[in-house]
Design a protein around this motif. Structure first.
Motif, PDB file in Angstrom:
ATOM      1  N   GLU A 146      13.118 -25.361  26.185  1.00  0.00           N
ATOM      2  CA  GLU A 146      13.968 -26.355  25.567  1.00  0.00           C
ATOM      3  C   GLU A 146      13.225 -27.788  25.686  1.00  0.00           C
ATOM      4  N   THR A 147      12.523 -27.841  26.758  1.00  0.00           N
ATOM      5  CA  THR A 147      12.039 -29.265  26.830  1.00  0.00           C
ATOM      6  C   THR A 147      10.642 -29.547  26.506  1.00  0.00           C
ATOM      7  N   ASP A 148       9.890 -28.770  25.982  1.00  0.00           N
ATOM      8  CA  ASP A 148       8.567 -28.985  25.473  1.00  0.00           C
ATOM      9  C   ASP A 148       8.741 -29.463  24.070  1.00  0.00           C
ATOM     10  N   GLY A 149       7.918 -30.601  23.658  1.00  0.00           N
ATOM     11  CA  GLY A 149       8.140 -31.171  22.468  1.00  0.00           C
ATOM     12  C   GLY A 149       7.734 -30.396  21.259  1.00  0.00           C
ATOM     13  N   TRP A 150       6.923 -29.138  21.761  1.00  0.00           N
ATOM     14  CA  TRP A 150       6.550 -28.333  20.600  1.00  0.00           C
ATOM     15  C   TRP A 150       7.261 -26.767  20.701  1.00  0.00           C
ATOM     16  N   HIS A 151       8.326 -26.768  21.477  1.00  0.00           N
ATOM     17  CA  HIS A 151       9.020 -25.568  21.699  1.00  0.00           C
ATOM     18  C   HIS A 151       8.015 -24.337  22.249  1.00  0.00           C
ATOM     19  N   ARG A 152       7.224 -24.604  23.015  1.00  0.00           N
ATOM     20  CA  ARG A 152       6.284 -23.687  23.451  1.00  0.00           C
ATOM     21  C   ARG A 152       6.948 -22.336  24.010  1.00  0.00           C
ATOM     22  N   VAL A 153       6.579 -21.200  23.481  1.00  0.00           N
ATOM     23  CA  VAL A 153       7.224 -19.984  23.462  1.00  0.00           C
ATOM     24  C   VAL A 153       6.496 -19.277  24.627  1.00  0.00           C
ATOM     25  N   MET A 154       6.892 -18.919  25.912  1.00  0.00           N
ATOM     26  CA  MET A 154       6.153 -18.406  26.909  1.00  0.00           C
ATOM     27  C   MET A 154       6.564 -16.600  26.486  1.00  0.00           C
ATOM     28  N   PHE A 155       5.875 -15.878  27.127  1.00  0.00           N
ATOM     29  CA  PHE A 155       5.882 -14.711  26.889  1.00  0.00           C
ATOM     30  C   PHE A 155       6.534 -13.825  27.779  1.00  0.00           C
ATOM     31  N   PRO A 156       7.658 -12.985  27.597  1.00  0.00           N
ATOM     32  CA  PRO A 156       8.452 -12.328  28.634  1.00  0.00           C
ATOM     33  C   PRO A 156       7.386 -11.212  29.117  1.00  0.00           C
ATOM     34  N   ALA A 157       7.843 -10.703  30.623  1.00  0.00           N
ATOM     35  CA  ALA A 157       6.796  -9.799  31.377  1.00  0.00           C
ATOM     36  C   ALA A 157       6.542  -8.567  30.453  1.00  0.00           C
ATOM     37  N   PHE A 158       7.475  -8.238  29.541  1.00  0.00           N
ATOM     38  CA  PHE A 158       7.074  -6.816  28.950  1.00  0.00           C
ATOM     39  C   PHE A 158       5.877  -6.626  28.044  1.00  0.00           C
ATOM     40  N   PHE A 159       5.542  -8.064  27.476  1.00  0.00           N
ATOM     41  CA  PHE A 159       4.294  -8.178  26.838  1.00  0.00           C
ATOM     42  C   PHE A 159       3.032  -7.547  27.244  1.00  0.00           C
TER      43      PHE A 159
END
Lengths: 405, 183, 340
Positions: free
Chosen positions: A315-328
């Motif tokens: 939500e807060t990152d200017g680039w909407h950085r998507v982090m990986f869920p653990a199941f990746f």
């Protein structure tokens, strides 16, 4: 004291009576061959036989991917198809999404299209540059590689890396468009349109280039289909086939663009069609930037698995950085198989993935466009002159690391 | 199979245009290369450069080691002392009897010779413990420097090229890329 | 004894002419400058710097000198199956014969004592044709198929472009009515420069110069992408340097002939003068400046054109260029009969 210790005919290549051909090794240590060896048999100036000896850059991408988790194949596949990284990435992730049965949201599809078309422009510029240096025009070589720089700069602004982006993941993309991207992209596209006129003067309408490429390496429609060639080479011979129109992926269904097609099938057509495709890519990018929908850039089924820290980062990152869920870390698709096809810069990439429920793929198979374009070097070059071999090679835009995988 | 209708265009016009275009670029050159190392690029804030980890946030879960594609991350054993410092395992071995037990944990160390800067470790970390920089042109003098110790890894690397003019690339309609001095 | 002192002075002046100005040393200096200039001009067109690093304060101007030094210290390797005598001697002889036409090219109204001649145009143009023989020997002596193909291409091309060269020179001789350079320059000073008198002959001569020195678009014998380095594939060290420098010496000779026959020679200065300064130096500087401009234009073509195929170049030599040169001769005959 000048008695020879050996018979000269044992060391020099003296042909026995009746043989007129010389065998040339246009080998790996040759400025006009790339990373492969072409054994060329020449009778005077006419080529009689070409034997392509590929495999020098075989980096076992399929074997490596079958022994690593699914997510780790993304960098492997990217680094094999180096001028075209986004397309290789996209092809693999499309196959993986079919196994996992995930659909990316519309904004992610448009972002994937944006990255793919920017990459198509850089890939075609790479091909134009290599064709230029094979014919001897170092100006076109330097200009083409220099003009890639504004586009690579755009990719760096979008993804954080210049060429090996690793931008596309199952479910969507990793970053959103930053602020100021549209203006920079528009400036770069206007610059490229202006530069295409320069390329016309120095490259496409240069009398020497026309003399070298017109009626060289002619492949008509039926022969092109029979040889199985792909990509702009197929369309330059008159076959109207493009995977983006035949089986659309990403956002191509909603975008209005033409697929250029030429009739004669000689090297000059293959030269012109790449410049036309750059124009069409500019048109697609403008539409994508105008029509981009809002929304998330990652599928809900993945977003719901992020922990609160990761959601806050999104939500807060200017680039909407998507982090990986653990199941990746341990993607285990249900036992099934999937096929994905993507139109890269050089042709169609074909991906086949089969899983049997384990965390490593059971079978990882992909066929790259340069491997399919190999008949140009072995079959089409026969009967032309020796100096036509670089012209045919350059017009086909054959990239050896991609062919060897 | 040769199409005879492809007549070559008139040569004089083609030659004149090619010569004129090259001459135009000769008198108004448009240079796109950088004079490295006298000038060097200052990359954007989103650039994937050398990085480090925030020691206080890391919980030692080893997810980064599992996801790293070239297997560049190794987890090394550390001990978190009761005061919150992270010490190497040997140091923490001496404890007073009866004191609050120190926690055994692990920390990541990156082998820079293998890292491909894909930043999967950044994204898989459940506590977002990695810190990025945009240093990209670091060089090492021996092979052993590629594998730093954890304390060396904690220090964010600085720019290796001193005394160079920093420029920022900006797209430009006429020149493609214009390099402006960085603020 | 009274006649011995002027004889010695003439001999020293001749040696000065042959070795210093505009002979060997000026030729070598111009070659070094021209190699650097070619790379810099190509770089300016191609959006990059060119040679910059060797001597940064003067923009990398000493790059060619550094290259020459590097060539001098490399190890010389001769392949096992090559013909040793020809392999070693041929590049040197090629370089010597490329320089030889300079004996007969006067750059001023200076009378040479060692080689006095009233047929300087004939001798200088004829000596140009000796050098390609040694190029063919170079290609044959290296035991390498690519050099062999390169020398075959050179043989074909030399034969195709000799007739146009001689016809274009002859067409100027018809107008000037002399086989000597000084009256030719006198004629141009009195009337018009040769390039206006017969522009077609000038174009043909320039095209032959481009072909003979291997400038783009006729870079065929050293075609990078087909033959690894053409004729000089197997050479290292100073022999490679000689092989790379000889086309530039050849270019210098052609440009001098072009300036004298077509651009008016030492034209603003009077066509007849005596003494060393007025007779050799000042006209020489004018001629060398004009030929330097011609050389720069021919070297600039690297940035414009790719290279032709060998059969296209041969066909052009036997068809279009010969037609152009015959037209040039006809124009000259008409001018000589009607106007002058």
């Amino acid at each position: 004291m000048s008695e020879r210790l050996y018979d000269i005919s044992e060391v020099a290549n003296i042909q026995p009576e009746g043989e007129r051909e010389i065998e040339l090794q246009v080998g790996p240590a040759h400025p006009g061959s790339g990373h492969m060896r072409l054994k060329v048999w020449v009778d005077g100036d006419i080529i009689t036989k070409v034997d392509a000896d590929i495999g020098f850059v075989h980096r076992t991408s399929e074997w490596l991917s079958e022994r690593r988790q699914y997510i780790k194949a993304i960098p492997i596949v990217e680094r094999i198809m180096l001028p075209d990284t986004v397309h290789a990435n996209l092809a693999y992730v499309l196959a993986l999404e079919k196994l996992l049965k995930i659909e990316p949201p519309p904004r992610a599809n448009y972002l994937r299209t944006l990255a793919a078309e920017l990459n198509r422009i850089t890939s075609h510029l790479y091909g134009i540059g290599i064709f230029g240096i094979f014919l001897g025009s170092s100006t076109v070589y330097m200009w083409a590689f220099g003009d890639r720089e504004p586009f690579i700069d755009l990719m760096e602004m979008l993804t954080g890396a210049r060429i090996t982006n690793s931008y596309i993941i199952p479910g969507g993309v990793r970053w959103d468009m930053p602020k100021g991207f549209r203006e920079r992209a528009e400036t770069t596209l206007q610059y490229m349109e202006k530069r295409l006129e320069d390329y016309n003067d120095i490259w496409a309408k240069n009398p020497v280039v026309e003399a070298r490429t017109v009626n060289v390496g002619v492949v008509d429609k039926n022969r092109a289909i029979k040889l199985g060639v792909v990509g702009p080479n197929l369309r330059a011979s008159g076959v109207d086939y493009d995977t983006r129109k035949a089986s659309p992926y990403a956002a191509y269904k909603d975008i209005d663009f033409d697929v250029p097609k030429m009739d004669h099938g000689d090297a000059y057509d293959r030269l012109l069609i790449r410049i036309e495709e750059i124009r069409q890519s500019i048109r697609i990018i403008r539409q994508v930037l105008k029509d981009m929908p809002d929304g998330k850039i990652i599928a809900d089924s993945i977003y719901s698995q992020l922990n609160p820290v990761m959601k806050k980062v999104y939500e807060t990152d200017g680039w909407h950085r998507v982090m990986f869920p653990a199941f990746f870390n341990q993607i285990r698709p249900p036992p099934s198989e999937s096929v994905a096809r993507v139109e890269a810069g050089r042709g169609e990439i074909f991906f086949y993935l089969k899983s049997n429920g384990d965390k490593y793929p059971y079978r990882f198979r992909w066929v790259t466009p340069s491997f399919r374009n190999l008949p140009f070097l072995t079959d089409v070059a026969v009967g032309y002159r020796l100096a036509d071999l670089p012209a045919i090679y350059g017009s086909v835009d054959y990239f050896p690391p991609e062919a060897d995988r | 199979m040769v199409d005879e209708s492809r007549k070559l265009r008139g040569n004089v016009e083609g030659n004149a245009r090619a010569l004129a275009k090259a001459f135009k670029y000769l008198v108004e050159p448009n240079r796109m290369t950088l004079d490295y190392p006298a000038e060097s690029m200052k990359l954007g804030p989103n650039y994937r450069g050398f990085f480090t980890v925030d020691d206080k946030k890391c919980i030692g879960c080893s997810m980064c080691e599992m996801i790293c594609p070239p297997e560049a991350i190794t987890m090394v054993p550390r001990i978190v002392s009761p005061t919150g410092e992270t010490l190497p395992a040997e140091q923490g071995a001496k404890q007073e009897p009866g004191a609050k037990a120190a926690k055994k944990t692990k920390r990541p160390v990156v082998n820079w010779g293998r890292c491909i800067f894909c930043y999967f470790c950044f994204e898989i970390c459940p506590v977002d413990a990695f810190i990025r920089s945009n240093v990209h042109d670091l060089a090492f003098y021996n092979d052993a420097d590629y594998r730093p110790s954890y304390e060396e890894f904690l220090k964010l690397p600085e720019e290796p090229v001193k005394n160079s003019k920093k420029v920022i690339p900006k797209p430009d309609m006429k020149r493609g890329i214009k390099y402006e001095p960085a603020p | 004894m009274m006649g011995l002192l002027p004889l010695i002075i003439w001999l020293i002046q001749d040696l000065l002419y042959l070795i210093v100005f505009p002979g060997l040393i000026v030729a070598l200096i111009l070659v070094i400058v021209l190699i650097y200039l070619e790379r810099k001009i190509a770089a300016k067109v191609q959006m990059r710097f060119g040679p910059l690093y060797v001597s940064r304060k003067i923009g990398g101007a000493l790059q060619s000198v550094a290259d020459l030094l590097r060539f001098s210290f490399q190890e010389f390797i001769a392949p096992n199956g090559s013909d040793s005598l020809a392999f070693i001697m041929a590049p040197g002889l090629m370089f010597a014969f490329a320089l030889m036409p300079l004996i007969f090219i006067p750059v001023g109204p200076y009378y040479s004592y060692l080689f006095p001649s009233a047929l300087t145009i004939l001798f200088s143009v004829a000596l140009i044709t000796v050098r390609p023989i040694y190029e063919i020997i170079v290609g044959w002596a290296s035991d390498n198929k690519f050099s062999f193909i390169g020398s075959l291409r050179e043989a074909f091309l030399v034969i195709s472009y000799e007739i146009p060269m001689f016809l274009s020179v002859i067409s100027m001789l018809i107008i000037y009515r002399t086989l000597n350079y000084m009256p030719a320059v006198a004629f141009q000073e009195a009337h018009l420069p040769g390039i206006i008198l017969n522009p077609i002959a000038a174009i043909v001569f320039l095209i032959v110069a481009i072909r003979s020195t291997g400038r783009f678009p006729f870079d065929i014998t050293e075609a990078d992408s087909e033959l690894v380095m053409g004729l000089f594939t197997e050479y290292t060290a100073l022999f490679f340097g000689i092989g790379m420098a000889t086309p530039y010496v050849e270019l210098y000779v052609f440009s001098l002939i072009f300036s004298l026959l077509f651009l008016g020679g030492w034209s603003p200065l009077p066509y007849h003068a005596t003494g060393l300064i007025a007779g050799l130096f000042l006209p020489g500087i004018v001629v060398i400046i004009k030929s330097f401009i011609v050389m720069t234009v021919l070297v600039f073509l690297r940035a414009v054109y790719p290279r032709y195929r060998v059969d296209q170049a041969i066909r052009a030599g036997w068809e279009r260029i010969i037609y152009l040169s015959i037209i040039a001769v006809i124009i000259s005959i008409l001018e000589a009969m009607v106007i002058w």
